[in-house]
Scaffold this motif. Structure first.
Motif, PDB file in Angstrom:
ATOM      1  N   GLY A  14     -35.836  60.633 -55.643  1.00 52.04           N
ATOM      2  CA  GLY A  14     -34.958  61.459 -54.809  1.00 52.04           C
ATOM      3  C   GLY A  14     -35.641  62.283 -53.736  1.00 52.04           C
ATOM      4  O   GLY A  14     -35.094  63.289 -53.293  1.00 52.04           O
ATOM      5  N   VAL A  15     -36.840  61.855 -53.320  1.00 53.17           N
ATOM      6  CA  VAL A  15     -37.442  62.529 -52.163  1.00 53.17           C
ATOM      7  C   VAL A  15     -36.854  61.908 -50.888  1.00 53.17           C
ATOM      8  O   VAL A  15     -37.060  60.726 -50.621  1.00 53.17           O
ATOM      9  CB  VAL A  15     -38.985  62.375 -52.126  1.00 53.17           C
ATOM     10  CG1 VAL A  15     -39.542  63.028 -50.862  1.00 53.17           C
ATOM     11  CG2 VAL A  15     -39.626  62.965 -53.362  1.00 53.17           C
ATOM     12  N   ALA A  16     -36.109  62.701 -50.117  1.00 54.71           N
ATOM     13  CA  ALA A  16     -35.596  62.232 -48.823  1.00 54.71           C
ATOM     14  C   ALA A  16     -36.513  62.723 -47.708  1.00 54.71           C
ATOM     15  O   ALA A  16     -36.815  61.997 -46.772  1.00 54.71           O
ATOM     16  CB  ALA A  16     -34.185  62.735 -48.597  1.00 54.71           C
ATOM     17  N   ASN A  17     -36.963  63.961 -47.814  1.00 54.86           N
ATOM     18  CA  ASN A  17     -37.870  64.539 -46.806  1.00 54.86           C
ATOM     19  C   ASN A  17     -38.578  65.757 -47.407  1.00 54.86           C
ATOM     20  O   ASN A  17     -38.442  66.020 -48.608  1.00 54.86           O
ATOM     21  CB  ASN A  17     -37.098  64.902 -45.521  1.00 54.86           C
ATOM     22  CG  ASN A  17     -36.000  65.923 -45.786  1.00 54.86           C
ATOM     23  OD1 ASN A  17     -36.097  66.709 -46.731  1.00 54.86           O
ATOM     24  ND2 ASN A  17     -34.971  65.913 -44.969  1.00 54.86           N
ATOM     25  N   GLY A  90     -43.227  61.020 -67.945  1.00 53.24           N
ATOM     26  CA  GLY A  90     -41.999  61.751 -67.629  1.00 53.24           C
ATOM     27  C   GLY A  90     -41.373  61.262 -66.351  1.00 53.24           C
ATOM     28  O   GLY A  90     -41.934  60.417 -65.631  1.00 53.24           O
ATOM     29  N   LEU A  91     -40.185  61.814 -66.086  1.00 53.57           N
ATOM     30  CA  LEU A  91     -39.414  61.381 -64.920  1.00 53.57           C
ATOM     31  C   LEU A  91     -38.548  62.537 -64.419  1.00 53.57           C
ATOM     32  O   LEU A  91     -37.948  63.260 -65.219  1.00 53.57           O
ATOM     33  CB  LEU A  91     -38.530  60.197 -65.340  1.00 53.57           C
ATOM     34  CG  LEU A  91     -37.588  59.607 -64.292  1.00 53.57           C
ATOM     35  CD1 LEU A  91     -37.509  58.090 -64.466  1.00 53.57           C
ATOM     36  CD2 LEU A  91     -36.189  60.200 -64.372  1.00 53.57           C
ATOM     37  N   ALA A  92     -38.527  62.697 -63.096  1.00 52.37           N
ATOM     38  CA  ALA A  92     -37.647  63.694 -62.483  1.00 52.37           C
ATOM     39  C   ALA A  92     -36.543  62.961 -61.718  1.00 52.37           C
ATOM     40  O   ALA A  92     -36.827  62.189 -60.800  1.00 52.37           O
ATOM     41  CB  ALA A  92     -38.446  64.591 -61.535  1.00 52.37           C
ATOM     42  N   HIS A  93     -35.294  63.188 -62.117  1.00 57.49           N
ATOM     43  CA  HIS A  93     -34.110  62.559 -61.503  1.00 57.49           C
ATOM     44  C   HIS A  93     -33.484  63.605 -60.580  1.00 57.49           C
ATOM     45  O   HIS A  93     -32.938  64.608 -61.053  1.00 57.49           O
ATOM     46  CB  HIS A  93     -33.157  62.150 -62.626  1.00 57.49           C
ATOM     47  CG  HIS A  93     -31.788  61.705 -62.199  1.00 57.49           C
ATOM     48  ND1 HIS A  93     -30.772  62.599 -61.896  1.00 57.49           N
ATOM     49  CD2 HIS A  93     -31.253  60.463 -62.042  1.00 57.49           C
ATOM     50  CE1 HIS A  93     -29.684  61.920 -61.576  1.00 57.49           C
ATOM     51  NE2 HIS A  93     -29.941  60.632 -61.656  1.00 57.49           N
ATOM     52  N   CYS A  94     -33.615  63.390 -59.257  1.00 55.51           N
ATOM     53  CA  CYS A  94     -33.149  64.390 -58.280  1.00 55.51           C
ATOM     54  C   CYS A  94     -32.210  63.699 -57.295  1.00 55.51           C
ATOM     55  O   CYS A  94     -32.453  63.689 -56.080  1.00 55.51           O
ATOM     56  CB  CYS A  94     -34.319  65.020 -57.539  1.00 55.51           C
ATOM     57  SG  CYS A  94     -35.709  65.474 -58.589  1.00 55.51           S
ATOM     58  N   ILE A  95     -31.169  63.075 -57.829  1.00 55.41           N
ATOM     59  CA  ILE A  95     -30.303  62.188 -57.050  1.00 55.41           C
ATOM     60  C   ILE A  95     -28.841  62.591 -57.217  1.00 55.41           C
ATOM     61  O   ILE A  95     -28.388  62.825 -58.344  1.00 55.41           O
ATOM     62  CB  ILE A  95     -30.513  60.733 -57.533  1.00 55.41           C
ATOM     63  CG1 ILE A  95     -31.897  60.234 -57.107  1.00 55.41           C
ATOM     64  CG2 ILE A  95     -29.406  59.816 -57.025  1.00 55.41           C
ATOM     65  CD1 ILE A  95     -32.264  58.877 -57.669  1.00 55.41           C
ATOM     66  N   THR A 196     -31.192  71.748 -48.032  1.00 59.38           N
ATOM     67  CA  THR A 196     -31.829  70.421 -48.016  1.00 59.38           C
ATOM     68  C   THR A 196     -30.970  69.486 -47.164  1.00 59.38           C
ATOM     69  O   THR A 196     -29.907  69.894 -46.684  1.00 59.38           O
ATOM     70  CB  THR A 196     -31.934  69.841 -49.446  1.00 59.38           C
ATOM     71  OG1 THR A 196     -30.609  69.688 -49.971  1.00 59.38           O
ATOM     72  CG2 THR A 196     -32.747  70.711 -50.377  1.00 59.38           C
ATOM     73  N   LEU A 197     -31.408  68.238 -47.048  1.00 64.42           N
ATOM     74  CA  LEU A 197     -30.628  67.262 -46.261  1.00 64.42           C
ATOM     75  C   LEU A 197     -29.209  67.120 -46.828  1.00 64.42           C
ATOM     76  O   LEU A 197     -28.235  67.032 -46.084  1.00 64.42           O
ATOM     77  CB  LEU A 197     -31.358  65.915 -46.275  1.00 64.42           C
ATOM     78  CG  LEU A 197     -30.868  64.846 -45.308  1.00 64.42           C
ATOM     79  CD1 LEU A 197     -30.848  65.353 -43.873  1.00 64.42           C
ATOM     80  CD2 LEU A 197     -31.751  63.606 -45.407  1.00 64.42           C
ATOM     81  N   ILE A 202     -22.807  71.018 -44.435  1.00 60.63           N
ATOM     82  CA  ILE A 202     -21.773  71.547 -45.320  1.00 60.63           C
ATOM     83  C   ILE A 202     -21.336  72.902 -44.782  1.00 60.63           C
ATOM     84  O   ILE A 202     -22.162  73.810 -44.614  1.00 60.63           O
ATOM     85  CB  ILE A 202     -22.291  71.624 -46.775  1.00 60.63           C
ATOM     86  CG1 ILE A 202     -22.228  70.214 -47.373  1.00 60.63           C
ATOM     87  CG2 ILE A 202     -21.487  72.596 -47.597  1.00 60.63           C
ATOM     88  CD1 ILE A 202     -23.080  70.004 -48.554  1.00 60.63           C
ATOM     89  N   GLY A 203     -20.072  73.000 -44.465  1.00 63.13           N
ATOM     90  CA  GLY A 203     -19.541  74.231 -43.886  1.00 63.13           C
ATOM     91  C   GLY A 203     -19.761  75.393 -44.835  1.00 63.13           C
ATOM     92  O   GLY A 203     -19.813  75.200 -46.050  1.00 63.13           O
ATOM     93  N   ASP A 204     -19.986  76.596 -44.269  1.00 62.46           N
ATOM     94  CA  ASP A 204     -20.064  77.799 -45.113  1.00 62.46           C
ATOM     95  C   ASP A 204     -21.364  77.927 -45.899  1.00 62.46           C
ATOM     96  O   ASP A 204     -21.481  78.813 -46.725  1.00 62.46           O
ATOM     97  CB  ASP A 204     -18.921  77.825 -46.151  1.00 62.46           C
ATOM     98  CG  ASP A 204     -17.706  78.544 -45.614  1.00 62.46           C
ATOM     99  OD1 ASP A 204     -17.768  78.979 -44.442  1.00 62.46           O
ATOM    100  OD2 ASP A 204     -16.717  78.672 -46.352  1.00 62.46           O
ATOM    101  N   PHE A 205     -22.339  77.005 -45.672  1.00 63.32           N
ATOM    102  CA  PHE A 205     -23.566  77.091 -46.485  1.00 63.32           C
ATOM    103  C   PHE A 205     -24.283  78.425 -46.252  1.00 63.32           C
ATOM    104  O   PHE A 205     -24.806  79.029 -47.191  1.00 63.32           O
ATOM    105  CB  PHE A 205     -24.498  75.903 -46.203  1.00 63.32           C
ATOM    106  CG  PHE A 205     -25.539  75.721 -47.271  1.00 63.32           C
ATOM    107  CD1 PHE A 205     -25.181  75.280 -48.530  1.00 63.32           C
ATOM    108  CD2 PHE A 205     -26.871  76.003 -47.024  1.00 63.32           C
ATOM    109  CE1 PHE A 205     -26.135  75.126 -49.532  1.00 63.32           C
ATOM    110  CE2 PHE A 205     -27.837  75.846 -48.013  1.00 63.32           C
ATOM    111  CZ  PHE A 205     -27.464  75.407 -49.270  1.00 63.32           C
ATOM    112  N   ASN A 206     -24.249  78.911 -44.998  1.00 61.24           N
ATOM    113  CA  ASN A 206     -24.877  80.205 -44.697  1.00 61.24           C
ATOM    114  C   ASN A 206     -24.245  81.330 -45.500  1.00 61.24           C
ATOM    115  O   ASN A 206     -24.942  82.208 -46.011  1.00 61.24           O
ATOM    116  CB  ASN A 206     -24.745  80.531 -43.201  1.00 61.24           C
ATOM    117  CG  ASN A 206     -25.762  79.752 -42.397  1.00 61.24           C
ATOM    118  OD1 ASN A 206     -26.763  79.285 -42.945  1.00 61.24           O
ATOM    119  ND2 ASN A 206     -25.503  79.590 -41.112  1.00 61.24           N
TER     120      ASN A 206
END
Ligand code: NDP
Ligand code: N5H
Length: 257
Positions: A14-17, A90-95, A196-197, A202-206
């Motif tokens: 799940g690394v996009a950037n 181990g495994l990191a699931h970030c999806i 993140t990406l 997404i509206g209202d994130f701020n």
């Protein structure tokens, strides 16, 4: 107590950037001396992730394409990892994924297709990946997934993703129960909002971030590095007595009524 992950191998999905939470996890594991294996959705993401991983000094990372909606891709990926490295620790699931139109307005308007898509990518994928990865954890292992408070209570606009996270949280606990007898632990980190990406557009994130800064016990938002360090704890022997748990890395926001 030895805090080093030297000689241990972890899969990070799940690394996009460089803003991805998965990248925060990768950096914490790298700093602890782990060997890293990255998976990415398709060849569009191959070069960016390879460029990013090249910034990790002395890291001899491996890369595999893996679309988690494709059973064959999941089993082929872990069969190839088994052939290439043997044991993983181990495994990191970030999806996660949901259609943009399902992350605004009212949950009641969610389409059947939108509901199934969000659950397929964001919840079932943990089950598929755990089944494929656990047999490679021959020295015992640890699986960590990323969840959000919107799976425990209603959070404006999170909608179908909240229902998918509730399914992810329950899946994590059932997996912990099944895999515990094989020495494999399964836990989740409930992260506070991070830009993140996925969060982009997404509206209202701020205003979500501002509310956390004003109200969370620590009066600030959290970072990818902080999630990464908690993932390091869960993926290492430090947490060897912990499974089926959700750790909130959210500056304490979840305790508020
Ligand atoms: P990112 O956008 O950086 O990461 C999301 C990842 O999901 C991307 O790497 C994307 O891959 C991957 N993905 C989507 N569909 C598929 C698929 N079919 N197969 C394989 N990979 C896929 O966002 P985050 O770092 O924010 O998200 C990581 C996790 O953290 C998610 O589970 C999210 O719900 C959770 N989380 C995020 C919070 C936040 O505030 N950001 C708060 C709490 C939890 P690709 O780039 O290749 O398309
Ligand atoms: C309450 C909120 C804000 C509203 C809801 C946000 C939900 C976000 C989660 C999903 C994963 C976002 C998503 O699927 C976006 C896609 O529709 C469009 N984006 C993409 O396709 C990009 C290019 C790729 C890389 O993204 C993915 N996912 O593949 C929640 C926030 C306060 C916290 C938050 C942002 C939680 C979370 O789960 O991410």
């Amino acid at each position: 107590m030895n805090f080093s992950l030297e000689g241990r191998t972890y899969v990070v999905m799940g690394v996009a950037n460089k803003r991805s939470i998965a990248w925060g996890v990768a950096r914490s594991l790298h700093e602890a001396g782990a060997r890293l294996i990255f998976t990415y959705l398709n060849d569009r993401f191959e070069k960016p992730i390879k460029d990013l991983a090249a910034t990790l000094e002395g890291q001899d990372a491996l890369f595999y394409e893996c679309d988690v909606t494709n059973d064959q891709a999941v089993s082929d990926t872990f069969a190839q990892i088994k052939e290439d490295v043997g044991t993983i620790h181990g495994l990191a699931h970030c999806i996660a994924f949901a259609n943009k139109e399902d992350l605004q307005g009212e949950f009641v308007d969610t389409s059947r297709d939108g509901f199934l898509l969000a659950h397929n990518i964001s919840a079932y994928s943990l089950v598929a990946v755990s089944k494929a990865a656990a047999p490679l954890m021959t020295d015992g292992g640890s699986i960590v997934t990323l969840t959000y408070l919107g799976g425990e209570r209603v959070v404006k606009n999170y909608n179908v993703m909240g229902v998918a996270k509730a399914s992810l949280d329950a899946s994590m606990k059932y997996l912990a129960n099944d895999l515990g007898k094989h020495g494999v632990r399964v836990n989740a980190i409930s992260a506070g909002p991070i830009r993140t990406l996925s969060a982009k557009g997404i509206g209202d994130f701020n205003s979500v971030l501002k509310k956390i800064e004003e109200e969370a016990p620590l009066r600030r938002t959290i970072t990818q590095e902080e999630v990464g360090d908690s993932a390091y704890y869960l993926l290492s022997n430090l947490s060897r007595g912990v499974t089926g748990e959700i750790i909130h890395v959210d500056a304490g926001y979840n305790i508020l009524g």
